[in-house]
Motif scaffolding. Structure first.
Motif, PDB file in Angstrom:
ATOM      1  N   GLU A 142      -6.976   1.455  -2.682  1.00  0.00           N
ATOM      2  CA  GLU A 142      -6.018   2.503  -3.070  1.00  0.00           C
ATOM      3  C   GLU A 142      -6.026   2.727  -4.581  1.00  0.00           C
ATOM      4  O   GLU A 142      -6.167   3.859  -5.053  1.00  0.00           O
ATOM      5  CB  GLU A 142      -4.601   2.110  -2.646  1.00  0.00           C
ATOM      6  CG  GLU A 142      -4.383   2.081  -1.162  1.00  0.00           C
ATOM      7  CD  GLU A 142      -2.988   1.615  -0.775  1.00  0.00           C
ATOM      8  OE1 GLU A 142      -2.669   1.746   0.412  1.00  0.00           O
ATOM      9  OE2 GLU A 142      -2.225   1.125  -1.639  1.00  0.00           O
ATOM     10  N   ALA A 146      -7.398   6.065  -6.677  1.00  0.00           N
ATOM     11  CA  ALA A 146      -6.497   6.810  -7.558  1.00  0.00           C
ATOM     12  C   ALA A 146      -7.064   6.873  -8.972  1.00  0.00           C
ATOM     13  O   ALA A 146      -7.042   7.930  -9.625  1.00  0.00           O
ATOM     14  CB  ALA A 146      -5.110   6.168  -7.559  1.00  0.00           C
ATOM     15  N   PRO A 151      -7.184  11.866  -4.371  1.00  0.00           N
ATOM     16  CA  PRO A 151      -5.783  11.898  -3.952  1.00  0.00           C
ATOM     17  C   PRO A 151      -5.500  10.811  -2.907  1.00  0.00           C
ATOM     18  O   PRO A 151      -6.100  10.798  -1.838  1.00  0.00           O
ATOM     19  CB  PRO A 151      -5.602  13.295  -3.362  1.00  0.00           C
ATOM     20  CG  PRO A 151      -6.981  13.748  -3.003  1.00  0.00           C
ATOM     21  CD  PRO A 151      -7.920  13.042  -3.940  1.00  0.00           C
ATOM     22  N   GLU A 153      -2.138   8.156  -1.476  1.00  0.00           N
ATOM     23  CA  GLU A 153      -0.739   7.731  -1.553  1.00  0.00           C
ATOM     24  C   GLU A 153      -0.712   6.207  -1.647  1.00  0.00           C
ATOM     25  O   GLU A 153      -0.975   5.512  -0.664  1.00  0.00           O
ATOM     26  CB  GLU A 153       0.037   8.211  -0.328  1.00  0.00           C
ATOM     27  CG  GLU A 153       1.515   7.909  -0.396  1.00  0.00           C
ATOM     28  CD  GLU A 153       2.278   8.411   0.816  1.00  0.00           C
ATOM     29  OE1 GLU A 153       3.305   7.780   1.155  1.00  0.00           O
ATOM     30  OE2 GLU A 153       1.846   9.407   1.438  1.00  0.00           O
ATOM     31  N   LYS A 156       0.282   3.358   1.171  1.00  0.00           N
ATOM     32  CA  LYS A 156       0.162   3.826   2.558  1.00  0.00           C
ATOM     33  C   LYS A 156      -0.829   2.989   3.369  1.00  0.00           C
ATOM     34  O   LYS A 156      -0.555   2.626   4.507  1.00  0.00           O
ATOM     35  CB  LYS A 156      -0.245   5.306   2.575  1.00  0.00           C
ATOM     36  CG  LYS A 156      -0.099   5.958   3.921  1.00  0.00           C
ATOM     37  CD  LYS A 156      -0.306   7.462   3.832  1.00  0.00           C
ATOM     38  CE  LYS A 156      -0.090   8.090   5.203  1.00  0.00           C
ATOM     39  NZ  LYS A 156      -0.295   9.545   5.160  1.00  0.00           N
TER      40      LYS A 156
END
Length: 173
Positions: A142, A146, A151, A153, A156
């Motif tokens: 993740e 980023a 993109p 979240e 998540k």
């Protein structure tokens, strides 16, 4: 009579048989790999092979839940429980992602080979790896995505992996 001479080095049976006659080996054996295999087999015997299969399957399921939650795609329609192969998202440089994961987050993944070079990353579930490792790997996926401008979240994938692991480990609420 056709004679084939496939290229061989370590697996040259003729040289091995000749050396064996003198109670020797044709080359210095990769003794560190043999020692590592012995230790791995000891760990498997201690845990029990059925438990190894169960743990590996649980880790695979959690990783796939995270991959799905993050909108990533596995390469295989029916993935192996041994590893998760993730397609590198469009716009992300695969080798750069691998380097970022290792240098910044301490997570070593394998890239693709041949026609898949730069197009996939591979995350192993076998060996000396547990549920906490998977959660950490997902967090690194993740954060690195980023950082590379994809993109995502944050949290998540970690949530999906954690829920999957908690269900499989029968963690009480």
């Amino acid at each position: 009579e056709a004679k084939e001479h496939p290229p061989a080095y370590y697996f040259n049976l003729k040289k091995a048989l000749k050396a064996a006659a003198d109670k020797d080996t044709p080359y210095t054996p990769a003794h560190t790999l043999i020692a590592a295999q012995v230790q791995s087999l000891r760990l498997i015997l201690k845990e029990g092979i059925e438990n190894v299969w169960k743990r590996t399957s649980m880790l695979s399921k959690a990783m796939l839940a995270a991959v799905d939650a993050l909108g990533l795609k596995p390469l295989a329609e029916r993935p192996s429980t041994a590893l998760t192969t993730i397609l590198v998202p469009q716009g992300i440089d695969g080798p750069a992602w691998e380097k970022l994961l290792e240098k910044t987050y301490g997570v070593k993944v394998a890239g693709g080979q041949g026609s898949l070079k730069g197009k996939i990353i591979r995350v192993a579930h076998m060996g000396y790896i547990d549920a906490i490792d998977v959660v950490g790997i997902v967090a690194a996926l993740e954060w690195s995505l980023a950082q590379l401008g994809h993109p995502v979240e944050i949290g998540k994938g970690v949530l999906a992996a954690t829920k999957s692991l908690a269900a499989d480990m029968q963690v009480k609420k």
